[in-house]
Every structure is written in structure tokens, then in C-alpha cells.
Scaffold this motif. Structure first.
Motif, PDB file in Angstrom:
ATOM      1  N   ALA A   1       5.666   6.965  -0.630  1.00 22.16           N
ATOM      2  CA  ALA A   1       4.959   6.029  -1.515  1.00 22.16           C
ATOM      3  C   ALA A   1       5.802   5.679  -2.740  1.00 22.16           C
TER       4      ALA A   1
ATOM      5  N   ASP B   1      -4.956   2.645  -7.211  1.00 19.69           N
ATOM      6  CA  ASP B   1      -5.016   1.334  -6.544  1.00 19.69           C
ATOM      7  C   ASP B   1      -3.644   0.924  -6.013  1.00 19.69           C
ATOM      8  N   GLY B   2      -2.878   1.897  -5.520  1.00 23.15           N
ATOM      9  CA  GLY B   2      -1.576   1.600  -4.928  1.00 23.15           C
ATOM     10  C   GLY B   2      -0.434   1.485  -5.925  1.00 23.15           C
TER      11      GLY B   2
END
Lengths: 217, 217
Positions: B165, B176-177
Motif C-alpha cells: 500500500a 480512505d486509501g
């Protein structure tokens, strides 16, 4: 009179740019001057066998977002240069030449604006000469001097001295022998200048003498 | 309902400790929960071929001073563990076991207090078992489970997922990413949660596509 804050910087670092836009007001409100010290960030990294943030792919994009966010908070313009990382040797060497403090501040201001404030970059001798002229120097002569051995030696000596003083990145601020790294340390630097630093020599010794019980190497 | 802030941490990092003491209040005042994700910092460094701050001698002492200064500002206790760096695998694996969120928060609290809040460290199975029991688990059973292959695999998977990630250090917060790194990013994280992040996809693309005109390699 207390000494100046030595501000070690490289044009390649956007954090050093952000810090440069704030260091004078921090120093002035604490009765200090600022002594700009151009150093080659790559030289510090080489001395430590370390890698810079732009050399670690996921960190490169994150760092840029972080810089955009901090510039936004500060209300400072931030525009990426034409290329990054770029070769900062010429502007650093010009910034290392002998000149009066006011001229040097205008020069560093101009070179940083060209690097990160929406200018066209600082890699071409023409751009650097123009900025030097605007700062009050003879631009063409400054370029010639910067390309001569004494100016090259001066930047190398300043970089080696910074590494010897414990610097491992830019910006590095040194005040009264105490080193602070990064724009994020400005709050700590200011408390130090105000005599409110919580770090004492006993704390440092305790940590320095702490054994390691795990190593990856 | 908006998602939780994923908080990636390793007990070895004093910055992750400081961030842990602040993340819940930050998340709560922005209507978010916190999902603690134990990861092995050394695994992130290995994935990138990078070195940690404790592995660069001048940075090691500086970082500790910086941590002492930040703890002082926050009013949080900070006492070095018996050794540093230490091996964090057992407390991380215990923290990765299946349990309810309130128990996990108590467990991470207890293990961080033992690491950086003046406790006796978290390297011995006895210390970890005692802390797990205090958090409401069966301590001896937790140690046995943590030493079994599924728990080892779980920590490795979480570390690999974090690296995938884009995480390159701890603490790493993902909301939220969007990834935020380090305690120093908390202001940016909070503005992001409030919809005030100045970074847009166009800015990111511009930087991502920027050429490099200098390389040390």
C-alpha cells in the motif's frame, strides 16, 4: 550577543525551501541572525551510505504531497522545478562565494524561488547568472568563480564540516552547537533558543549507552 | 459511516508510540475509529532496501532527542526501553491475534507502556504474557498462539500488505486509501479527514511524471 543560527541547505530539497521561507522570522523573534550554509545533500548521503527520500519510490510521491500540504498551511508558493532530483552544484557553489550577508540572502531567495517557487529551475548557467545579477552580483563573473577550484573546494569543505557536526540531511540548523533537522523541528529549535529545551546531557548519555538487542545486519 | 483510520505500528518505534497516544483522540473528534495494524518495521525497510533511523549513527541520537522533545510537548511519559533496537516480533504477533477491539486497545496500550512508558520492555515472553493477561487475554495461551505458524504468517501478511500500500515506515496511517507517515503528519491527516486536503490528483500526476536530471547511482 548570542550567535547566529547556521542554516545548512541544498536547493534540491523542498523541505529546505520551506524552512528557508520561515527561518528568518524564527531567528529574528529570538534575537538571532541566520547564517546560510550551502551544502551538497548528496554528499551527506554519500558520507553515511544513506539514501534520500527521492530515491525510495513510495516515499518520493508521499514526500511531495507532504511538501504541498505544508506549503499550503504556510501560505507559501510551491511549484515543482522542471526536473527533480536535479543537479544543484552550480547554484550551491555560487551561493558559497564571498559576498555580504544581505546579498547572499537575496541570492538564496532568488535561487529558491527559481527552484520551488514557480521559476524555471536553477540548472542552467544562464538562469543562475541572471538570478545572481538580480541579487546584486556580477552574474557572469559569479558563474566563472563558482566553476573554479576554490569555490568547488569551499562547498565540499562545508559539506564535510556539516557531516562532521552530525548533519545527515537538509535543512539542518545548528544553534549554540545543538543540531536540529528538518522543518518539522522548528518548534523544538524555537524552544531551544528560548532556553526551554527538555533535553539534558544525562538523557543523551542514557540513550547513547543503551545496548541494542536486535540487528538486521 | 466513514471507515476507520488504519494505524500501522511497531513497538520498536518511539514515534509510533507517541502517535499511538494521540491517534484515538484525533480519530474520535473526526468521527472515525482506529484500527491498529501491527507490522514489522524491519520488514518494511527490507522490502525497500532502506535503513532505519537507529541504524544511522548521527541520526540515532538526534532522533532520540527529537522524541524526548515531542513527548515533553505532548506531556507523555517517555523512558527508553532496556535495549534499542530490540526484537519486537513476539509483542507484534500477540497484538495480531484475534480479539475484540477494546481488548486489543488495552493490549497495545500495555505493550507500549512497557516499551516506552517506563516499563521493563517487551522482549521476554513472561513480560508479554503478563501484559496480555492484564488486557483481558489468557496470557500463556496468547504467547503459545503467537509462536505458532498462523500468527507468524498474519504479521508477515500485514507487513507485506502495508508495503504494497506504499508504507515505508511507522507509524503509517491510512484513511480512505490515503497514506500518512509519521507523527509529524497528524495535522495533515486531520485536515484530510475534515475534507481540507490541498493535494489533488492533478498535483500528484505532475510530480509523478517529473523527470529526474540528476542521479547518484
Amino acid at each position: 550577543m548570542p550567535g547566529s543560527v547556521r542554516f545548512h541547505f541544498d536547493y534540491v530539497s523542498p523541505y529546505a525551501y520551506l524552512a528557508w521561507t520561515q527561518i528568518h522570522s524564527l531567528a529574528e523573534r529570538n534575537g538571532r541572525g541566520v547564517e546560510p550554509v550551502p551544502v551538497l545533500f548528496a554528499g551527506l548521503l554519500n558520507a553515511l551510505g544513506h539514501r534520500g527520500p527521492a530515491e525510495i519510490p513510495p516515499k518520493r510521491i508521499y514526500i511531495y504531497k507532504d511538501v504541498v500540504r505544508t506549503a499550503h498551511v504556510l501560505g507559501v508558493p510551491l511549484v515543482p522545478p522542471p526536473a527533480h532530483p536535479f543537479n544543484p552544484l552550480l547554484p550551491l557553489r555560487v551561493s558559497s562565494l564571498t559576498m555580504d550577508p544581505a546579498t547572499r540572502r537575496r541570492l538564496v531567495d532568488g535561487l529558491y524561488r527559481a527552484s520551488w517557487g514557480g521559476g524555471g529551475g536553477v540548472e542552467s548557467p544562464d538562469a543562475v547568472a541572471r538570478i545572481a545579477t538580480e541579487a546584486g552580483l556580477d552574474g557572469d563573473r559569479a558563474i566563472r568563480e563558482a566553476q573554479a577550484p576554490p569555490a568547488k573546494a569551499r562547498l565540499k569543505e562545508a559539506t564535510d564540516a556539516a557531516a562532521g557536526a552530525g548533519a545527515f540531511g537538509v535543512p539542518t540548523m545548528i544553534a549554540d552547537g545543538e543540531l536540529f533537522w528538518g522543518f518539522d523541528s522548528f518548534g523544538h529549535l524555537e524552544r531551544f533558543l528560548q532556553g526551554k529545551d527538555p533535553v539534558d546531557s544525562k538523557t543523551v548519555e542514557r540513550w547513547r549507552d543503551l545496548p541494542s538487542s536486535a540487528s538486521r545486519i
